[in-house]
Write a protein that holds these residues in place. Structure first.
Motif, PDB file in Angstrom:
ATOM      1  N   GLY A   1      37.132  39.785  45.535  1.00 58.48           N
ATOM      2  CA  GLY A   1      36.190  39.299  44.544  1.00 58.48           C
ATOM      3  C   GLY A   1      35.364  38.127  45.031  1.00 58.48           C
ATOM      4  O   GLY A   1      35.703  37.450  45.997  1.00 58.48           O
ATOM      5  N   ALA A   2      34.250  37.904  44.361  1.00 60.06           N
ATOM      6  CA  ALA A   2      33.358  36.785  44.628  1.00 60.06           C
ATOM      7  C   ALA A   2      32.797  36.311  43.307  1.00 60.06           C
ATOM      8  O   ALA A   2      32.570  37.103  42.388  1.00 60.06           O
ATOM      9  CB  ALA A   2      32.228  37.205  45.574  1.00 60.06           C
ATOM     10  N   GLY A   3      32.585  35.017  43.198  1.00 64.03           N
ATOM     11  CA  GLY A   3      32.078  34.466  41.949  1.00 64.03           C
ATOM     12  C   GLY A   3      31.282  33.213  42.185  1.00 64.03           C
ATOM     13  O   GLY A   3      30.734  32.995  43.273  1.00 64.03           O
ATOM     14  N   ASP A   4      31.232  32.365  41.203  1.00 66.99           N
ATOM     15  CA  ASP A   4      30.428  31.151  41.245  1.00 66.99           C
ATOM     16  C   ASP A   4      30.984  30.176  42.281  1.00 66.99           C
ATOM     17  O   ASP A   4      31.917  29.429  42.018  1.00 66.99           O
ATOM     18  CB  ASP A   4      30.412  30.514  39.855  1.00 66.99           C
ATOM     19  N   GLY A   5      30.418  30.237  43.489  1.00 67.78           N
ATOM     20  CA  GLY A   5      30.807  29.300  44.532  1.00 67.78           C
ATOM     21  C   GLY A   5      32.050  29.678  45.312  1.00 67.78           C
ATOM     22  O   GLY A   5      32.560  28.860  46.080  1.00 67.78           O
ATOM     23  N   TRP A   6      32.538  30.908  45.163  1.00 68.44           N
ATOM     24  CA  TRP A   6      33.754  31.284  45.882  1.00 68.44           C
ATOM     25  C   TRP A   6      33.736  32.761  46.258  1.00 68.44           C
ATOM     26  O   TRP A   6      33.014  33.566  45.685  1.00 68.44           O
ATOM     27  CB  TRP A   6      35.002  31.001  45.040  1.00 68.44           C
ATOM     28  N   VAL A   7      34.570  33.106  47.233  1.00 69.33           N
ATOM     29  CA  VAL A   7      34.764  34.494  47.639  1.00 69.33           C
ATOM     30  C   VAL A   7      36.157  34.605  48.252  1.00 69.33           C
ATOM     31  O   VAL A   7      36.666  33.636  48.835  1.00 69.33           O
ATOM     32  CB  VAL A   7      33.677  34.943  48.650  1.00 69.33           C
ATOM     33  N   ALA A   8      36.786  35.769  48.110  1.00 69.75           N
ATOM     34  CA  ALA A   8      38.158  35.935  48.592  1.00 69.75           C
ATOM     35  C   ALA A   8      38.375  37.338  49.136  1.00 69.75           C
ATOM     36  O   ALA A   8      37.697  38.295  48.752  1.00 69.75           O
ATOM     37  CB  ALA A   8      39.163  35.654  47.464  1.00 69.75           C
ATOM     38  N   SER A   9      39.355  37.450  50.035  1.00 72.93           N
ATOM     39  CA  SER A   9      39.702  38.742  50.636  1.00 72.93           C
ATOM     40  C   SER A   9      41.101  38.631  51.219  1.00 72.93           C
ATOM     41  O   SER A   9      41.697  37.552  51.272  1.00 72.93           O
ATOM     42  CB  SER A   9      38.710  39.107  51.749  1.00 72.93           C
TER      43      SER A   9
ATOM     44  N   GLY B   1      51.120  42.344  62.262  1.00 70.59           N
ATOM     45  CA  GLY B   1      51.246  43.002  60.969  1.00 70.59           C
ATOM     46  C   GLY B   1      51.285  42.073  59.785  1.00 70.59           C
ATOM     47  O   GLY B   1      51.475  42.531  58.642  1.00 70.59           O
ATOM     48  N   ALA B   2      51.127  40.772  60.004  1.00 72.60           N
ATOM     49  CA  ALA B   2      51.075  39.840  58.883  1.00 72.60           C
ATOM     50  C   ALA B   2      49.823  40.107  58.049  1.00 72.60           C
ATOM     51  O   ALA B   2      48.831  40.640  58.537  1.00 72.60           O
ATOM     52  CB  ALA B   2      51.061  38.402  59.394  1.00 72.60           C
ATOM     53  N   ARG B   3      49.896  39.724  56.765  1.00 73.48           N
ATOM     54  CA  ARG B   3      48.725  39.799  55.899  1.00 73.48           C
ATOM     55  C   ARG B   3      48.255  38.373  55.625  1.00 73.48           C
ATOM     56  O   ARG B   3      49.064  37.453  55.457  1.00 73.48           O
ATOM     57  CB  ARG B   3      49.044  40.495  54.590  1.00 73.48           C
ATOM     58  N   VAL B   4      46.934  38.213  55.569  1.00 76.39           N
ATOM     59  CA  VAL B   4      46.350  36.908  55.294  1.00 76.39           C
ATOM     60  C   VAL B   4      45.441  37.033  54.081  1.00 76.39           C
ATOM     61  O   VAL B   4      44.556  37.893  54.051  1.00 76.39           O
ATOM     62  CB  VAL B   4      45.550  36.373  56.499  1.00 76.39           C
ATOM     63  N   VAL B   5      45.684  36.204  53.072  1.00 76.53           N
ATOM     64  CA  VAL B   5      44.825  36.123  51.897  1.00 76.53           C
ATOM     65  C   VAL B   5      43.894  34.930  52.100  1.00 76.53           C
ATOM     66  O   VAL B   5      44.356  33.817  52.351  1.00 76.53           O
ATOM     67  CB  VAL B   5      45.646  35.955  50.608  1.00 76.53           C
ATOM     68  N   ASN B   6      42.585  35.180  52.016  1.00 76.50           N
ATOM     69  CA  ASN B   6      41.587  34.166  52.354  1.00 76.50           C
ATOM     70  C   ASN B   6      40.751  33.788  51.142  1.00 76.50           C
ATOM     71  O   ASN B   6      40.356  34.650  50.358  1.00 76.50           O
ATOM     72  CB  ASN B   6      40.634  34.697  53.426  1.00 76.50           C
ATOM     73  N   LEU B   7      40.463  32.500  51.021  1.00 72.34           N
ATOM     74  CA  LEU B   7      39.589  31.991  49.978  1.00 72.34           C
ATOM     75  C   LEU B   7      38.630  30.986  50.593  1.00 72.34           C
ATOM     76  O   LEU B   7      39.036  30.133  51.388  1.00 72.34           O
ATOM     77  CB  LEU B   7      40.406  31.294  48.885  1.00 72.34           C
ATOM     78  N   VAL B   8      37.355  31.087  50.254  1.00 78.16           N
ATOM     79  CA  VAL B   8      36.364  30.072  50.603  1.00 78.16           C
ATOM     80  C   VAL B   8      35.720  29.590  49.325  1.00 78.16           C
ATOM     81  O   VAL B   8      35.294  30.397  48.487  1.00 78.16           O
ATOM     82  CB  VAL B   8      35.295  30.624  51.568  1.00 78.16           C
ATOM     83  N   VAL B   9      35.667  28.276  49.176  1.00 76.79           N
ATOM     84  CA  VAL B   9      34.961  27.640  48.065  1.00 76.79           C
ATOM     85  C   VAL B   9      33.884  26.768  48.689  1.00 76.79           C
ATOM     86  O   VAL B   9      34.169  25.975  49.598  1.00 76.79           O
ATOM     87  CB  VAL B   9      35.911  26.787  47.200  1.00 76.79           C
ATOM     88  N   ALA B  10      32.630  26.912  48.254  1.00 72.28           N
ATOM     89  CA  ALA B  10      31.522  26.231  48.926  1.00 72.28           C
ATOM     90  C   ALA B  10      30.614  25.534  47.928  1.00 72.28           C
ATOM     91  O   ALA B  10      30.423  25.997  46.796  1.00 72.28           O
ATOM     92  CB  ALA B  10      30.714  27.237  49.748  1.00 72.28           C
ATOM     93  N   ARG B  11      30.056  24.418  48.376  1.00 79.14           N
ATOM     94  CA  ARG B  11      29.043  23.688  47.612  1.00 79.14           C
ATOM     95  C   ARG B  11      28.201  22.894  48.597  1.00 79.14           C
ATOM     96  O   ARG B  11      28.749  22.212  49.463  1.00 79.14           O
ATOM     97  CB  ARG B  11      29.696  22.759  46.596  1.00 79.14           C
ATOM     98  N   GLY B  12      26.884  22.994  48.478  1.00 76.25           N
ATOM     99  CA  GLY B  12      26.044  22.365  49.495  1.00 76.25           C
ATOM    100  C   GLY B  12      26.354  22.971  50.847  1.00 76.25           C
ATOM    101  O   GLY B  12      26.359  24.183  51.011  1.00 76.25           O
ATOM    102  N   ALA B  13      26.639  22.114  51.827  1.00 77.49           N
ATOM    103  CA  ALA B  13      27.030  22.600  53.154  1.00 77.49           C
ATOM    104  C   ALA B  13      28.540  22.555  53.364  1.00 77.49           C
ATOM    105  O   ALA B  13      29.026  22.913  54.438  1.00 77.49           O
ATOM    106  CB  ALA B  13      26.339  21.769  54.232  1.00 77.49           C
TER     107      ALA B  13
END
Length: 571
Positions: A427-435, A442-454
């Motif tokens: 999903g992606a939303g107001d200022g964020w995206v995840a995967s 074989g490990a799994r990684v859950v990723n989140l980015v939250v951004a504002r400005g630079a």
């Protein structure tokens, strides 16, 4: 080039005259490399495609013919008419299943359709028959399952118009258009074949060919369908250009360079665009000037294999000396008359010129982060992959100012394996995206980015790795004129950490900026993490000095930290 016109074009200085001059220069530069009969253009260069020299020569003819067709210069077209007569008399390789000549047949057919009164209608009947027969093999040739499906469509559109094998031509059109429906995922976006390969093929293939076919056929139903999709796509697409005109460096075939502008012009040509005429020209001329100012054309006037100058890191096995001339598609704008608003309106600011923005793009699950102070656009990639073309698909982020590095920038390296496969959008939303994705061992990684400005907050939950496995989080590569930063915020020492039992969360602050003296990262955002090691839940609260505070919850859906069940969303 003509003198700049900063009154009509305050952002780029370019007008229609500059586009015409660029086209004329490119066409003049390739002329000395034509064979005596004009059927092949053997451009210099050591890098040949896997199709071989003969196919590369055909590619040189076809792709520069397309440029001549958009330019509509009768004298130049006479040269290509001679080459067509010779090429179809046994010089050109036949169009076969999944062969490079199938690609080039589409460029030739489109050029002939665009210039029919100037070229095709003036040919001897025997030449027309041979050319139609050579092109006709494309109607039944099997394409690769990707944008290649549109090459028979493009050939069929021309042959149906001139009355050659009309039933087979219509069948090829219907078949190809039906097949690309499987890859349309909504909101103006296609994948380039099965899977989640999102890149510029959306613009210079998946939209270009169907929309041009509908436009040239004057088919209102098709134009409403494909033109509507193009218009929706351009709302996102316009955000992929930096303030300096640079397109995003992501995906394959980047040596086509300013072909990225083709869908911008196509929207203006068909009236299917959300962009104003002045914004369209600002974006398109910005991209053309970006490359011409940075060495894309060598001292002979030839487009090189690369990005700015020669650069083998952006090439694929199918790249030959003439491959960059798919950049000819950029000149579709010359089909618009000189008095069209797109040429006469004053340039207007593009998205990157107007305001800082963090924009989610749903179908590819991207987050676009742009800043006006430095003109940079950053793409956080949480949904596109094509492992055949790593690293231009599989990194976590790309920008208009940096190229992927050999040291695996923008990655989460579990153990000593930097791979990122099986990417799942969350999903992606107001200022964020995840995967989430599969990483080393074989490990799994859950990723989140939250951004504002630079500024970016990057959180990575590693699940299923053996306790004590080293983890390294990398940020942006350095490049001329921009500065990259990466600071640890949770469970990292510098950029490294180790996994504990169960699921381990790592958080870092990152920034890519062209500003000379930005506010320190630690004063730009604060992060608080709650949750015990190995439990089935973590909360990450992101707070900005002036603005909202948002909590994101990493959670195992069944309460246990299994590798397959973790997700993340705003709480």
């Amino acid at each position: 080039m003509p003198d700049e016109d900063r009154t009509l074009s305050p952002y780029t200085g370019y007008t229609r005259a500059h586009w015409e001059a660029a086209a004329d220069s490119l066409l003049a530069a390739v002329a000395p490399y034509a064979t005596e009969n004009g059927a092949l253009y053997h451009l210099p260069g050591e890098h040949t495609s896997w199709s071989g020299r003969l196919s590369d020569g055909l590619e040189g003819y076809a792709r520069t013919l397309l440029l001549a067709a958009f330019r509509r210069d009768e004298k130049v077209l006479e040269r290509y008419a001679e080459g067509l007569a010779a090429g179809t008399a046994g010089v050109w390789p036949r169009v076969a299943d999944r062969s490079q000549p199938l690609v080039e047949a589409a460029s030739i057919a489109l050029a002939l359709r665009l210039t029919r009164p100037l070229l095709w209608d003036r040919l001897d009947d025997g030449v027309r028959q041979r050319a139609a027969a050579w092109l006709g093999d494309a109607l039944t040739a099997e394409p690769w399952p990707c944008n290649w499906e549109l090459f028979p469509v493009t050939v069929g559109g021309f042959l149906a118009e001139v009355g050659h094998e009309p039933e087979a031509s219509r069948a090829a059109i219907d078949r190809g258009l039906e097949r690309i429906e499987e890859w349309y995922v909504g909101d103006g976006w296609y994948t380039d074949g099965p899977g989640r390969a999102f890149d510029y093929y959306n613009g210079w293939a998946m939209h270009l060919y169907p929309v041009l076919h509908a436009h040239l056929a004057d088919d209102t139903r098709l134009l409403d369908l494909y033109g509507g999709r193009l218009s929706r796509h351009l709302a996102d697409y316009a955000r992929l250009f930096g303030g300096d005109g640079a397109p995003m460096r992501q995906g394959r075939s980047l040596t086509y360079r300013f072909a990225t502008t083709a869908p911008l012009w196509l929207g203006a040509l068909t009236g299917r665009t959300p962009l104003s005429p002045g914004e369209t020209r600002r974006l398109a001329s910005g991209a053309l000037r970006h490359f011409l100012d940075r060495g894309a054309v060598d001292e002979r006037g030839l487009l090189t294999l690369g990005w700015h100058g020669p650069d083998e890191t952006v090439l694929q096995g199918y790249s030959g000396p003439a491959s960059p001339y798919w950049a000819s598609k950029a000149f579709v704008g010359l089909l618009l008359p000189t008095d069209h608003e797109v040429w006469t309106a004053r340039e207007e600011p593009g998205p990157t010129d107007r305001a800082d923005a963090v924009t989610p793009v749903g179908p590819p699950n991207w987050l676009l982060q742009s800043t006006t102070s430095d003109g940079l656009v950053r793409l956080h990639n949480h949904g596109s992959e094509d492992v055949r073309y790593d690293p231009y698909y599989t990194r976590l982020a790309y920008s208009t100012a940096t190229a992927p590095s050999t040291s695996y920038d923008n990655s989460v390296i579990v153990g000593d394996d930097p791979s990122r496969t099986d990417i799942e959008p969350l999903g992606a939303g107001d200022g964020w995206v995840a995967s989430r994705h599969t990483a080393g061992g074989g490990a799994r990684v859950v990723n989140l980015v939250v951004a504002r400005g630079a500024v970016e907050v990057r959180a990575h939950l590693v699940v299923g790795a053996d306790p004590g496995t080293p983890v390294r989080v990398t940020g942006w590569p350095e490049d001329d004129g921009v500065h990259a930063e990466l600071l640890p915020a949770h469970n990292l020492l510098d950029s490294a950490g180790v996994t504990g039992p169960g699921a381990t969360l790592f958080v870092a602050l990152a920034r890519l900026t062209g500003e000379p003296d930005p506010l320190p990262l630690t004063e730009s955002v604060s992060v608080k993490v709650e949750g015990a090691q190995g439990q089935g839940e973590y909360d990450v609260r992101v707070s900005w000095p002036s603005g909202p505070s948002t909590c994101f919850r990493f959670r195992a859906s069944d309460g246990r930290p299994s590798a397959s069940s973790w997700s993340v969303k705003p709480r």
